[in-house]
Design a protein around this motif. Structure first.
Motif, PDB file in Angstrom:
ATOM      1  N   LEU A  33       5.426  -3.096  -4.405  1.00 56.53           N
ATOM      2  CA  LEU A  33       4.862  -5.452  -3.528  1.00 56.53           C
ATOM      3  C   LEU A  33       6.701  -5.158  -2.542  1.00 56.53           C
ATOM      4  CD1 LEU A  33       3.242  -7.132  -6.348  1.00 56.53           C
ATOM      5  CD2 LEU A  33       2.125  -6.103  -4.626  1.00 56.53           C
ATOM      6  N   PHE A  34       7.673  -5.096  -3.458  1.00 58.41           N
ATOM      7  CA  PHE A  34       8.571  -5.847  -2.184  1.00 58.41           C
ATOM      8  C   PHE A  34       9.495  -3.711  -1.440  1.00 58.41           C
ATOM      9  CE2 PHE A  34       7.254  -8.750  -5.040  1.00 58.41           C
ATOM     10  CZ  PHE A  34       7.427  -9.856  -4.298  1.00 58.41           C
ATOM     11  N   ALA A  35       8.511  -3.071  -1.560  1.00 58.18           N
ATOM     12  CA  ALA A  35       9.071  -1.884  -0.926  1.00 58.18           C
ATOM     13  C   ALA A  35       9.452  -1.926   0.444  1.00 58.18           C
ATOM     14  CB  ALA A  35       8.579  -0.532  -1.497  1.00 58.18           C
ATOM     15  N   ASP A  36       9.513  -3.112   0.989  1.00 60.02           N
ATOM     16  CA  ASP A  36      10.098  -3.089   1.897  1.00 60.02           C
ATOM     17  C   ASP A  36      10.308  -4.094   2.535  1.00 60.02           C
ATOM     18  OD1 ASP A  36       7.203  -4.604   1.584  1.00 60.02           O
ATOM     19  OD2 ASP A  36       6.583  -4.142   3.971  1.00 60.02           O
ATOM     20  N   ASP A  37      10.948  -5.640   1.004  1.00 57.41           N
ATOM     21  CA  ASP A  37      11.512  -6.735   1.275  1.00 57.41           C
ATOM     22  C   ASP A  37       9.703  -6.894   0.772  1.00 57.41           C
ATOM     23  OD1 ASP A  37      13.655  -5.983   0.426  1.00 57.41           O
ATOM     24  OD2 ASP A  37      14.388  -5.593   2.850  1.00 57.41           O
ATOM     25  N   GLY A  38       9.278  -7.063   0.751  1.00 56.01           N
ATOM     26  CA  GLY A  38       7.348  -7.607   0.903  1.00 56.01           C
ATOM     27  C   GLY A  38       6.807  -7.782   1.885  1.00 56.01           C
ATOM     28  N   LYS A  39       6.848  -7.576   2.502  1.00 55.19           N
ATOM     29  CA  LYS A  39       6.675  -7.713   4.760  1.00 55.19           C
ATOM     30  C   LYS A  39       4.681  -7.504   4.417  1.00 55.19           C
ATOM     31  CE  LYS A  39      11.001  -6.738   6.937  1.00 55.19           C
ATOM     32  NZ  LYS A  39      11.632  -6.260   7.184  1.00 55.19           N
ATOM     33  N   MET A  40       4.887  -6.646   4.169  1.00 60.25           N
ATOM     34  CA  MET A  40       3.007  -5.914   3.694  1.00 60.25           C
ATOM     35  C   MET A  40       2.530  -6.525   3.469  1.00 60.25           C
ATOM     36  SD  MET A  40       1.294  -2.269   2.543  1.00 60.25           S
ATOM     37  CE  MET A  40       2.617  -1.252   3.593  1.00 60.25           C
ATOM     38  N   LEU A  41       3.292  -7.068   1.491  1.00 58.50           N
ATOM     39  CA  LEU A  41       2.721  -8.149   0.829  1.00 58.50           C
ATOM     40  C   LEU A  41       2.093  -9.603   1.563  1.00 58.50           C
ATOM     41  CD1 LEU A  41       1.885  -9.207  -1.797  1.00 58.50           C
ATOM     42  CD2 LEU A  41       4.016  -9.606  -2.648  1.00 58.50           C
ATOM     43  N   THR A  42       3.374  -9.698   2.183  1.00 59.04           N
ATOM     44  CA  THR A  42       3.062 -11.198   3.078  1.00 59.04           C
ATOM     45  C   THR A  42       1.713 -11.053   3.793  1.00 59.04           C
ATOM     46  OG1 THR A  42       5.370 -11.636   3.031  1.00 59.04           O
ATOM     47  CG2 THR A  42       4.605 -12.960   4.096  1.00 59.04           C
ATOM     48  N   ALA A  43       1.982  -9.999   5.014  1.00 56.19           N
ATOM     49  CA  ALA A  43       1.164  -9.575   6.203  1.00 56.19           C
ATOM     50  C   ALA A  43      -1.150  -9.396   5.164  1.00 56.19           C
ATOM     51  CB  ALA A  43       1.247  -8.132   6.919  1.00 56.19           C
ATOM     52  N   VAL A  44      -0.447  -9.038   3.693  1.00 55.32           N
ATOM     53  CA  VAL A  44      -1.816  -9.015   3.392  1.00 55.32           C
ATOM     54  C   VAL A  44      -1.964 -10.347   3.333  1.00 55.32           C
ATOM     55  CG1 VAL A  44      -3.469  -7.605   1.337  1.00 55.32           C
ATOM     56  CG2 VAL A  44      -1.251  -6.619   2.645  1.00 55.32           C
ATOM     57  N   LEU A  45      -0.888 -11.390   2.582  1.00 52.01           N
ATOM     58  CA  LEU A  45      -1.584 -11.980   1.559  1.00 52.01           C
ATOM     59  C   LEU A  45      -2.247 -13.010   2.798  1.00 52.01           C
ATOM     60  CD1 LEU A  45      -1.431 -14.284  -0.517  1.00 52.01           C
ATOM     61  CD2 LEU A  45       0.875 -14.513   0.174  1.00 52.01           C
ATOM     62  N   ARG A  46      -1.505 -13.206   3.799  1.00 52.25           N
ATOM     63  CA  ARG A  46      -1.989 -14.068   5.018  1.00 52.25           C
ATOM     64  C   ARG A  46      -3.376 -13.398   5.277  1.00 52.25           C
ATOM     65  NH1 ARG A  46       1.727 -12.228   8.834  1.00 52.25           N
ATOM     66  NH2 ARG A  46       3.062 -13.541   7.538  1.00 52.25           N
ATOM     67  N   GLN A  47      -3.663 -12.049   5.497  1.00 51.00           N
ATOM     68  CA  GLN A  47      -5.272 -11.443   5.751  1.00 51.00           C
ATOM     69  C   GLN A  47      -5.970 -12.186   4.665  1.00 51.00           C
ATOM     70  OE1 GLN A  47      -6.586  -9.546   8.559  1.00 51.00           O
ATOM     71  NE2 GLN A  47      -4.874 -10.452   9.396  1.00 51.00           N
ATOM     72  N   MET A  48      -5.919 -12.232   3.799  1.00 49.68           N
ATOM     73  CA  MET A  48      -6.575 -12.770   2.367  1.00 49.68           C
ATOM     74  C   MET A  48      -6.873 -14.072   2.872  1.00 49.68           C
ATOM     75  SD  MET A  48      -6.913 -10.508   0.590  1.00 49.68           S
ATOM     76  CE  MET A  48      -7.787 -11.255  -0.690  1.00 49.68           C
ATOM     77  N   GLY A  49      -6.562 -15.087   3.338  1.00 51.97           N
ATOM     78  CA  GLY A  49      -5.726 -16.146   3.166  1.00 51.97           C
ATOM     79  C   GLY A  49      -7.611 -16.776   4.980  1.00 51.97           C
ATOM     80  N   MET A  50      -7.929 -15.629   5.581  1.00 50.20           N
ATOM     81  CA  MET A  50      -8.716 -15.766   6.520  1.00 50.20           C
ATOM     82  C   MET A  50     -10.180 -15.368   5.873  1.00 50.20           C
ATOM     83  SD  MET A  50      -5.904 -14.659   9.096  1.00 50.20           S
ATOM     84  CE  MET A  50      -7.294 -14.740  10.641  1.00 50.20           C
ATOM     85  N   ALA A  51     -10.117 -15.083   4.667  1.00 53.86           N
ATOM     86  CA  ALA A  51     -11.620 -14.251   4.069  1.00 53.86           C
ATOM     87  C   ALA A  51     -12.606 -14.901   4.829  1.00 53.86           C
ATOM     88  CB  ALA A  51     -11.641 -13.858   2.409  1.00 53.86           C
ATOM     89  N   SER A  52     -12.789 -16.029   4.285  1.00 58.13           N
ATOM     90  CA  SER A  52     -13.967 -16.751   4.930  1.00 58.13           C
ATOM     91  C   SER A  52     -13.593 -17.550   6.279  1.00 58.13           C
ATOM     92  CB  SER A  52     -14.381 -18.271   4.358  1.00 58.13           C
ATOM     93  OG  SER A  52     -14.639 -17.732   2.615  1.00 58.13           O
ATOM     94  N   ALA A  53     -13.066 -17.371   7.102  1.00 60.41           N
ATOM     95  CA  ALA A  53     -12.722 -17.791   8.053  1.00 60.41           C
ATOM     96  C   ALA A  53     -13.995 -16.945   9.215  1.00 60.41           C
ATOM     97  CB  ALA A  53     -11.650 -17.463   9.111  1.00 60.41           C
TER      98      ALA A  53
END
Length: 269
Positions: free
Chosen positions: A179-199
């Motif tokens: 999850l933190f292989a890139d200091d968590g950048k990918m995780l942060t981006a994916v989490l942002r996408q998850m927040g838009m699930a019902s958009a």
């Protein structure tokens, strides 16, 4: 499952839609939907959002809906106990699959990570305490799961060895490190996408639209087969339907496309 008839119909309809989009059985889709609602004690009014989050996990990561539905039970009870939102669960699973984990491996690793806070060993607690981190369910409940993992990573000086030492099981360690292989950048981006699930129309509706593009031909074939079954069933009644059949024959004779034939036939009904 303890639902009213009206609520049961809503859940059945959503499960049927999810099964069609996710290429799985309706009872599989219903099982994971009801499982999430029960685990988080959510009302039926949240059911569509739950399906959107599940499909956003599928759309963002590398996992099938059936695979997600089949393995999410490994995580749900721990996630609910720690008050970890479904969006964070989905983000962690999706990110790990993008890092090369299978869906099953990702869910197992996530479950082990959560157990680190529910039942940490004394060794892990001591290591974390030395870095100013308290390994406990209370920590997750007050700060959040991903935020706490980020704090642990930062407290370890972004050192993988020190970060890993705070986890007891190898599956938890592998998952957390990924999850933190890139200091968590990918995780942060994916989490942002998850927040838009019902958009907009929602992730499930968007997935349905994409699936429809590739299924048009198959649906046309199925429609043809369905009509053939109906015609066969009506064969004993042919005498009484002679007039209708005559009209159908006239339409068929003037058409080269069976699809247009089906469309015209529907105007007779």
């Amino acid at each position: 499952a303890g639902y009213s008839a009206a609520d049961a119909r809503i859940l059945a309809r959503l499960a049927a839609e999810g099964a069609a989009v996710g290429f799985t059985k309706a009872d599989t889709a219903a099982g994971v939907l009801v499982g999430v609602l029960k685990a988080y004690d959510l009302p039926v009014s949240e059911a569509r959002h739950v399906m959107d989050v599940l499909f956003q996990t599928v759309n963002t990561g590398i996992i099938t809906f059936e695979g997600l539905a089949g393995g999410l039970g490994k995580v749900l009870s721990s996630a609910a106990a720690l008050d970890v939102p479904l969006e964070e669960v989905g983000a962690a699973i999706a990110t790990m699959t993008l890092r090369g984990f299978t869906g099953a491996q990702a869910m197992t690793s996530l479950g082990r990570m959560m157990q680190t806070f529910i039942r940490p060993s004394q060794r892990a607690k001591d290591v974390a305490a030395g870095l100013g981190i308290e390994l406990s369910a209370t920590t997750i409940q007050s700060k959040g799961f991903i935020v706490t993992l980020q704090e642990m990573y930062e407290a370890a000086g972004r050192d993988v060895t020190k970060f890993s030492a705070m986890f007891d099981q190898i599956q938890a360690t592998r998952g957390a490190v990924s999850l933190f292989a890139d200091d968590g950048k990918m995780l942060t981006a994916v989490l942002r996408q998850m927040g838009m699930a019902s958009a907009g129309a929602g992730a499930m509706a968007e997935a349905m639209e994409e699936r429809a593009k590739s299924l048009k031909f198959q649906l046309g074939v199925l429609r043809s087969q369905a009509l053939a079954v109906v015609v066969d069933a009506l064969e004993p009644l042919m005498d009484g339907l002679a007039g209708v059949l005559g009209n159908m024959n006239n339409i068929l004779a003037g058409r080269n496309s069976i699809v247009n034939y089906f469309a015209d036939m529907r105007t007779l009904v």
